[in-house]
Design an enzyme around this catalytic site. Structure first.
Site, PDB file in Angstrom:
ATOM      1  NE  ARG A 258      -1.336   2.590   2.760  1.00 49.57           N
ATOM      2  CZ  ARG A 258      -0.866   3.742   3.204  1.00 49.57           C
ATOM      3  NH1 ARG A 258      -0.748   4.784   2.396  1.00 49.57           N
ATOM      4  NH2 ARG A 258      -0.477   3.879   4.461  1.00 49.57           N
ATOM      5  CD  GLU A 259       3.416   5.408   2.703  1.00 53.75           C
ATOM      6  OE1 GLU A 259       2.472   5.656   3.460  1.00 53.75           O
ATOM      7  OE2 GLU A 259       3.902   6.243   1.908  1.00 53.75           O
TER       8      GLU A 259
ATOM      9  CG  HIS B 221      -4.611   2.658   3.884  1.00 52.96           C
ATOM     10  ND1 HIS B 221      -4.731   3.844   3.205  1.00 52.96           N
ATOM     11  CD2 HIS B 221      -4.238   2.978   5.143  1.00 52.96           C
ATOM     12  CE1 HIS B 221      -4.428   4.846   4.024  1.00 52.96           C
ATOM     13  NE2 HIS B 221      -4.118   4.354   5.203  1.00 52.96           N
TER      14      HIS B 221
ATOM     15  NE  ARG C  38      -5.341   2.468  10.838  1.00 49.86           N
ATOM     16  CZ  ARG C  38      -4.541   2.981   9.885  1.00 49.86           C
ATOM     17  NH1 ARG C  38      -3.244   2.734   9.919  1.00 49.86           N
ATOM     18  NH2 ARG C  38      -5.029   3.716   8.895  1.00 49.86           N
TER      19      ARG C  38
ATOM     20  CB  THR D 150       0.688  12.475   7.025  1.00 43.97           C
ATOM     21  OG1 THR D 150      -0.286  11.731   7.756  1.00 43.97           O
ATOM     22  CG2 THR D 150       0.370  12.458   5.553  1.00 43.97           C
TER      23      THR D 150
ATOM     24  CG  HIS E  77       1.888   5.350   8.476  1.00 44.68           C
ATOM     25  ND1 HIS E  77       1.891   4.294   7.603  1.00 44.68           N
ATOM     26  CD2 HIS E  77       2.159   6.443   7.719  1.00 44.68           C
ATOM     27  CE1 HIS E  77       2.132   4.725   6.369  1.00 44.68           C
ATOM     28  NE2 HIS E  77       2.314   6.031   6.411  1.00 44.68           N
TER      29      HIS E  77
ATOM     30  CG  HIS F  88       5.589   9.440   5.573  1.00 45.57           C
ATOM     31  ND1 HIS F  88       5.837   9.059   4.284  1.00 45.57           N
ATOM     32  CD2 HIS F  88       4.353   8.989   5.880  1.00 45.57           C
ATOM     33  CE1 HIS F  88       4.779   8.415   3.811  1.00 45.57           C
ATOM     34  NE2 HIS F  88       3.864   8.357   4.757  1.00 45.57           N
TER      35      HIS F  88
ATOM     36  CG  HIS G  73      36.619   0.560  13.320  1.00 45.36           C
ATOM     37  ND1 HIS G  73      35.270   0.738  13.478  1.00 45.36           N
ATOM     38  CD2 HIS G  73      37.181   1.761  13.575  1.00 45.36           C
ATOM     39  CE1 HIS G  73      35.022   1.992  13.809  1.00 45.36           C
ATOM     40  NE2 HIS G  73      36.170   2.639  13.870  1.00 45.36           N
TER      41      HIS G  73
HETATM   42  C1  HCA Z   1      -1.070   9.099   2.935  1.00 50.45           C
HETATM   43  C2  HCA Z   1      -1.752   8.290   3.986  1.00 50.45           C
HETATM   44  C3  HCA Z   1      -0.879   7.695   5.032  1.00 50.45           C
HETATM   45  C4  HCA Z   1      -1.805   6.902   5.934  1.00 50.45           C
HETATM   46  C5  HCA Z   1      -1.225   6.376   7.178  1.00 50.45           C
HETATM   47  C6  HCA Z   1      -2.185   5.603   8.033  1.00 50.45           C
HETATM   48  C7  HCA Z   1      -0.130   8.768   5.831  1.00 50.45           C
HETATM   49  O1  HCA Z   1      -0.945  10.284   3.136  1.00 50.45           O
HETATM   50  O2  HCA Z   1      -0.702   8.540   1.899  1.00 50.45           O
HETATM   51  O3  HCA Z   1      -3.247   5.245   7.576  1.00 50.45           O
HETATM   52  O4  HCA Z   1      -1.839   5.367   9.198  1.00 50.45           O
HETATM   53  O5  HCA Z   1       1.081   8.805   5.786  1.00 50.45           O
HETATM   54  O6  HCA Z   1      -0.833   9.552   6.478  1.00 50.45           O
HETATM   55  O7  HCA Z   1       0.073   6.842   4.437  1.00 50.45           O
HETATM   56 CU    CU Z   2       2.079   7.251   4.732  1.00 52.28          CU
END
Ligand code: HCA
Ligand code: CU
Length: 375
Positions: free
Chosen positions: A15-16, A75, A135, A169, A196, A198, A292
């Protein structure tokens, strides 16, 4: 701070990871990825929404039917149309998403928090009637004021969902902030919590780890960390972070598969495994400088926090360069069946340093030089 007794990996390469610029998985590739992750032992596999494209809906259905040990999630937007498709495709769970930050609410849907909750109530009731695990995530959680987050999550928790999710996000959160927000949310809800995060500012793995310390029970990862922009926490990175505390934390996973999984997905999306990937980088267990290598040859734990053999890898002591030390040279000679005195090894090392100052050298040059001692 302590880790929860049981944490779960929500693997979202399908998905991601599909949101990575270079990714376009065929149906067969999607199945290969799902099977490999299942064999590795992740607890959840998250797939692209069936609303995304007709093939995505068919692939979700096919993968949901494979009888994997991992639970198959999809998702989706918090919308009845998407929820119906998720049920039709036979997903075992739905990961719902609704933007709650000022920034995203304005550009994405313009709804108030009460309207968001109202919509969630309808969609969640429908999914629950069809026995899906649910969720609900607030998109852009870390730019959403904490009181707003808590208000939404309390309302969602009261519906009896399995989890709520916090999403960084835009990759703006810092580790201590993640810990604090997670701890506050943990105190406010009874259900499980997913994180989640980034990697825009380089904190994805640290943030996912702090989320676990703050009370998260589930963390999202992708193979190599691929995802939107520069991605999210990587599967290998998360495993490394936990194994560095105690290998027992990750003993339930098939760790020897990490290398092949990273390589498979790297090939599919047209990249090499990045040099700075935890565990699977070609150089993850290569030691170079004399200080090392001397220490690592005496005791690997001196410079290795992870045991390469746990992951089916071996240690490399690099000798063909001007930073080489005589211990490494003596060891390389021993591997070739040549036994050098300390004085001989020191002379050989000095010759390699001098050569390395002049130009690039390779392993063969070093070995040839060492064979001269055997004659
Ligand atoms: C995106 C959505 C998501 C969703 C994460 C989640 C994000 O912007 O593509 O559902 O927990 O980073 O918010 O990937
Ligand atoms: Cu994301």
């Amino acid at each position: 701070m302590s880790l929860p007794d049981r944490f779960h990996l929500v693997e979202t390469t399908l998905r991601e990871g599909e949101q990575f610029a270079g990714a376009r998985f065929s149906s067969a590739q999607r199945v290969s990825i799902a099977d490999a992750l299942d064999a590795f032992g992740v607890e959840y596999i998250e797939l692209t929404s069936p609303a995304a494209s007709p093939q995505s809906a068919r692939d979700l259905e096919a993968i949901a039917r494979r009888g994997l040990r991992a639970r198959v999630l999809t998702h989706i937007r918090c919308h009845m149309d998407d929820a119906r498709l998720a049920v039709e495709a036979g997903a075992q769970g739905a990961n719902l998403l609704f933007a709650t930050s000022e920034q995203l609410r304005q550009v994405s849907h313009g709804r108030t928090l009460d309207e968001i909750i109202e919509r969630a109530v309808e969609v969640i009731a429908y999914l629950q009637r069809h026995d899906l695990e649910v969720r609900f995530s607030c998109e852009d959680s870390f730019r959403t004021p904490l009181p707003d987050l808590i208000r939404v999550y309390r309302a969602i928790d009261s519906l009896g969902v399995q989890r709520i999710g916090l999403a960084d996000t835009v990759g703006i959160a810092a580790p201590r902030q993640v810990y604090d927000v997670l701890a506050a949310v943990r105190a406010a809800v009874g259900c499980d919590i997913e994180f989640h995060g980034h990697n825009d500012s380089g904190c994805a793995i640290a943030n996912a780890f702090c989320a676990l310390e703050g009370g998260a029970t589930h963390v999202d990862v992708t193979v190599l960390g691929i995802g939107e922009r520069n991605g999210i926490a990587s599967l290998g990175g998360m495993i490394a972070r936990l194994a560095a505390i105690d290998p027992a934390l990750v003993a339930r996973y098939n760790l020897g598969m990490l290398g092949e999984i990273d390589q498979m997905v790297a090939d599919m999306v047209g990249i090499a495994i990045p040099f700075n990937s935890c565990i699977t980088s070609p150089t993850a267990f290569t030691h170079k400088a004399g200080m090392h290598t001397k220490a690592v040859l005496a005791d690997p734990r001196s410079y290795e926090v992870l045991d390469p053999s746990l992951f089916g890898r071996t240690r490399t002591v690099a000798v063909a360069h001007r930073l080489v030390g005589w211990h490494a040279i003596a060891e390389r000679a021993r591997e070739l069946g040549i036994y050098l005195s300390e004085a001989q090894a020191r002379v050989a090392a000095a010759r390699i340093k001098a050569l390395g100052d002049e130009h690039d050298i390779d392993g063969n040059t070093v070995d040839e030089l060492l064979y001269e001692y055997a004659e």
